[in-house]
Write an enzyme that holds these catalytic residues in place. Structure first.
Site, PDB file in Angstrom:
ATOM      1  CG  ASN A   6      -1.674   1.386   1.286  1.00  0.00           C
ATOM      2  OD1 ASN A   6      -1.992   1.966   0.443  1.00  0.00           O
ATOM      3  ND2 ASN A   6      -2.129   1.387   2.729  1.00  0.00           N
ATOM      4  CG  HIS A  98      -5.902   1.996   5.331  1.00  0.00           C
ATOM      5  ND1 HIS A  98      -5.511   2.798   6.081  1.00  0.00           N
ATOM      6  CD2 HIS A  98      -4.862   1.024   5.282  1.00  0.00           C
ATOM      7  CE1 HIS A  98      -4.271   2.479   6.590  1.00  0.00           C
ATOM      8  NE2 HIS A  98      -4.065   1.552   5.832  1.00  0.00           N
ATOM      9  CD  GLU A 174      -3.742  -2.570   7.322  1.00  0.00           C
ATOM     10  OE1 GLU A 174      -2.597  -2.737   6.980  1.00  0.00           O
ATOM     11  OE2 GLU A 174      -4.410  -1.393   7.028  1.00  0.00           O
TER      12      GLU A 174
HETATM   13  P1  PGA Z   1       2.724   0.146   7.818  1.00  0.00           P
HETATM   14  O1  PGA Z   1       1.225   0.683   7.049  1.00  0.00           O
HETATM   15  O2  PGA Z   1       3.180  -1.221   7.205  1.00  0.00           O
HETATM   16  O3  PGA Z   1       3.543   1.328   7.247  1.00  0.00           O
HETATM   17  O4  PGA Z   1       2.457   0.310   9.236  1.00  0.00           O
HETATM   18  C1  PGA Z   1       0.548  -0.663   6.940  1.00  0.00           C
HETATM   19  C2  PGA Z   1      -0.867  -0.015   6.160  1.00  0.00           C
HETATM   20  O5  PGA Z   1      -1.459   1.068   6.685  1.00  0.00           O
HETATM   21  O6  PGA Z   1      -1.629  -0.657   5.692  1.00  0.00           O
END
Ligand code: PGA
Length: 254
Positions: A6, A98, A174
């Site tokens: 992402n 998200h 997440e």
């Molecule tokens: P990060 O983000 O790997 O920088 O923690 C993950 C995400 O927000 O999908």
């Protein structure tokens, strides 16, 4: 296994070219893909089409997904991008819900559910993000938060299934406290999420559980687990060398 990059609101056209150049110097992509490890790139909307065609031109077996889409089908919604526009571009799927969308753009569980229904109705694969924040976790209300976020989506998934839309749905756990903080959720907590999805919504649902939150090439081997079907990676995957090292780790451990 899906390993999703992402990019959020990062990268320029020039940087994307250099990124693909670097990934293209690795010759194991086809082998990794045929063993079931797929890299999915999620660029900002404006680069979706160019990225997809560049990957094809360079014979790089990557999927391309959008980071978001509108909850409306069409109409006077300035600045929005519709599901039909995404299918027009031939993208493989879309990230939905998200935590940054929920936090900065006021997306609710209901909006996310609407988007999931629209995506499924056009055979786009939704990757639905959910997870508790630090306060919820400390207060012991994580599973209540998961339920508030997952249940409305689950209901529309059932509705879509009844209507004959069969695209897979991936659930990306997440935890907000782990995103961009360098802290990853302990494996036992990730398994708990798998258990929650299985107990409440049936095995088929947990067959698409991803984890995201500070995943790097270093943390990924600790996190690799039978309960997980992939990872959603933010900042670490802005560096193509880290993408390659991560695949190296994952595929060696499989
Ligand atoms: P990060 O983000 O790997 O920088 O923690 C993950 C995400 O927000 O999908």
């Amino acid at each position: 296994m899906l390993v999703i990059a992402n990019w959020k609101m990062n990268m320029s056209g020039k940087e994307i070219g250099a990124y693909l150049d670097r990934l293209g110097r690795e010759d194991r992509w086809a082998r990794w893909a045929s063993s079931g490890f797929r890299l999915v790139l999620c660029p900002p909307f404006v680069y979706l089409e160019a990225l997809r065609s560049e990957c094809r031109k360079r014979a790089l077996p990557f999927d391309v997904m959008a980071q978001n889409m509108s909850s409306w089908e069409k109409g006077a919604y300035t600045g929005e991008v519709s599901v039909n526009m995404l299918t027009d571009l031939g993208v493989d799927g879309v990230l939905l819900g998200h935590s940054e969308r929920r936090r900065y753009f006021g997306e609710t569980d209901q909006t996310v559910a609407q988007k999931v229904l629209l995506a499924l109705s056009r055979n786009l694969v939704p990757v639905v993000c959910f997870g508790e924040n630090e306060e919820d976790r400390r207060g012991g209300s994580s599973s209540r938060v998961w339920d508030a976020q997952v249940r409305p989506v689950w209901e529309v998934v059932m509705k879509a299934r009844q209507a004959g839309y069969a695209s897979p749905v991936y659930w990306a756990y997440e935890p907000v406290w782990a995103i961009g903080t360098g802290k990853t959720a302990p494996l036992v907590e990730i398994r708990e999420v798998g258990g929650y999805l299985r107990d409440n919504f049936g095995v088929s649902c947990a067959s698409g559980l991803l984890y995201g939150g500070s995943v790097t090439d270093e943390s990924v081997s600790v996190l690799q687990d039978g309960a997980l079907h992939g990872f959603l990676v933010g900042s670490a995957f802005l560096d193509p060398r880290c993408v390659i090292r991560t695949f190296d780790q994952l595929c060696a451990g499989s």
